[in-house]
Write an enzyme that holds these catalytic residues in place. Structure first.
Site, PDB file in Angstrom:
ATOM      1  N   THR A 199       6.833   2.758 -13.966  1.00  0.00           N
ATOM      2  CA  THR A 199       6.160   1.466 -13.700  1.00  0.00           C
ATOM      3  C   THR A 199       6.010   0.872 -15.008  1.00  0.00           C
ATOM      4  O   THR A 199       5.743   1.486 -16.003  1.00  0.00           O
ATOM      5  CB  THR A 199       4.635   1.770 -12.925  1.00  0.00           C
ATOM      6  OG1 THR A 199       3.986   0.705 -13.071  1.00  0.00           O
ATOM      7  CG2 THR A 199       4.292   2.962 -13.634  1.00  0.00           C
TER       8      THR A 199
ATOM      9  N   TYR B 249      -4.082   5.805 -13.643  1.00  0.00           N
ATOM     10  CA  TYR B 249      -2.812   5.831 -13.157  1.00  0.00           C
ATOM     11  C   TYR B 249      -1.513   5.504 -14.121  1.00  0.00           C
ATOM     12  O   TYR B 249      -0.703   6.338 -14.020  1.00  0.00           O
ATOM     13  CB  TYR B 249      -2.685   4.644 -12.370  1.00  0.00           C
ATOM     14  CG  TYR B 249      -1.297   4.209 -11.729  1.00  0.00           C
ATOM     15  CD1 TYR B 249      -0.623   4.723 -10.703  1.00  0.00           C
ATOM     16  CD2 TYR B 249      -0.782   2.876 -12.155  1.00  0.00           C
ATOM     17  CE1 TYR B 249       0.315   4.392 -10.436  1.00  0.00           C
ATOM     18  CE2 TYR B 249       0.476   2.394 -11.936  1.00  0.00           C
ATOM     19  CZ  TYR B 249       1.295   3.403 -10.804  1.00  0.00           C
ATOM     20  OH  TYR B 249       2.396   2.994 -10.469  1.00  0.00           O
TER      21      TYR B 249
END
Length: 236
Positions: free
Chosen positions: A50, A73
Site C-alpha cells: 500500500t 496500519y
C-alpha cells in the site's frame, strides 16, 4: 506461487489497542510465516502492499523510496513488506485507492447521488484509483512474463485527482445534478476521535512496471465502465 491478498485494512480501527494487535498479526506476522513457507518450498510470494507505507510528502512515490508510515496500519504493512523481501522469489505489489467488489468509495458516492445527497468530500488527498481488475492484470503480467523479482507500483494510470474530483467524475458519469463541497482532511475528521493520519499524496510512479511491457489502463476510463456497469445492475 503464493498470492497474499489478505490484510487488516481498517485504517482507523488499527489505532485502537485491539486493532493494533490484529493489524500486526495479519499484516506482519502472518506475512512472515508465508515468507518462510515460500523460502522452504522454493515458491514465489506475491504480496499486495500500500501507499500508506509512505507519509505522502513526495510528489511521485517510487519503488526505491524509504518507508515513512504515519499510522499503525502503515507501519504494520511496511513490516509485511520487509518480511516478504526476505524470501528470494518475491513480488511486492504496492497499490493505492483500491476499488472492487463489496463496499467501496465509488459505490458509496453513487448511493448518495441516488438519494440526492450533496456530500462534502476531502480535496487535499490526491492519487489515482486502482481497480481490482487492473491488479489482476498486473500480477498476471509479472508472473506470466517471468519479470524480475522485487517491488512494483501498480495502480491505474492517468492524472492525479482528489477524492472530491473523483466524486465529481462519478456524478458526471451518472448524469447526476448533485454537487460536491470540498473539505480538507483536517476539517473532515475534526472532533472525530481515533482517526489515523493519512498520506496526502498517494501518487505511485508506474515507470518500473511499464518498462516490463505492461500497458496501464486509465482510471477515468475504468471508472466510467465501472459506474455504468453498476447502474445497469441496479436497473436490472
Amino acid at each position: 506461487v503464493i498470492i497474499n491478498a489478505a490484510a487488516y485494512t481498517n485504517v482507523d480501527g488499527a489505532e485502537s489497542q485491539e486493532g493494533r494487535i490484529a493489524a500486526w498479526a495479519v499484516n506482519a506476522t502472518a506475512v512472515k510465516h508465508l515468507s518462510e513457507a515460500a523460502s522452504k518450498h522454493d515458491m514465489a510470494l506475491v504480496h499486495i502492499s500500500t501507499d500508506y507505507v509512505f507519509d505522502g510528502t513526495t510528489d511521485n512515490h517510487t519503488e526505491k523510496e524509504e518507508f515513512s508510515p504515519l499510522s499503525v496500519y502503515g507501519q504494520s504493512k511496511a513490516a509485511g513488506d520487509i518480511a516478504t523481501s526476505l524470501t528470494p522469489k518475491h513480488y511486492i505489489i504496492r497499490t493505492s485507492w483500491v476499488i472492487g467488489e463489496g463496499k467501496n468509495f465509488v459505490r458509496t458516492m453513487m448511493s448518495l447521488a441516488q438519494k440526492h445527497i450533496n456530500p462534502s468530500v476531502v480535496s487535499d488527498q490526491v492519487g489515482r484509483l486502482t481497480f481490482t481488475s487492473e491488479l489482476v492484470r498486473g500480477i498476471d503480467h509479472l508472473l506470466q512474463n517471468n519479470c524480475a523479482y522485487g517491488t512494483y507500483n501498480l495502480s491505474n494510470a492517468g492524472k492525479s485527482a482528489s477524492w472530491a474530483d473523483i466524486t465529481r467524475s462519478i456524478f458526471k458519469i451518472m448524469q447526476s445534478d448533485c454537487t460536491v463541497t470540498d473539505v480538507t482532511t483536517a476539517d473532515y475528521y475534526k472532533d472525530k476521535p481515533g482517526i489515523a493520519p493519512r498520506p496526502l499524496n498517494s501518487m505511485l510512479s508506474l515507470h518500473k512496471l511499464e518498462a516490463t511491457g505492461f500497458n496501464t489502463k486509465n482510471w477515468q476510463t475504468e471508472l466510467t465502465e465501472y459506474v455504468q456497469k453498476e447502474q445497469k445492475t441496479d436497473n436490472s
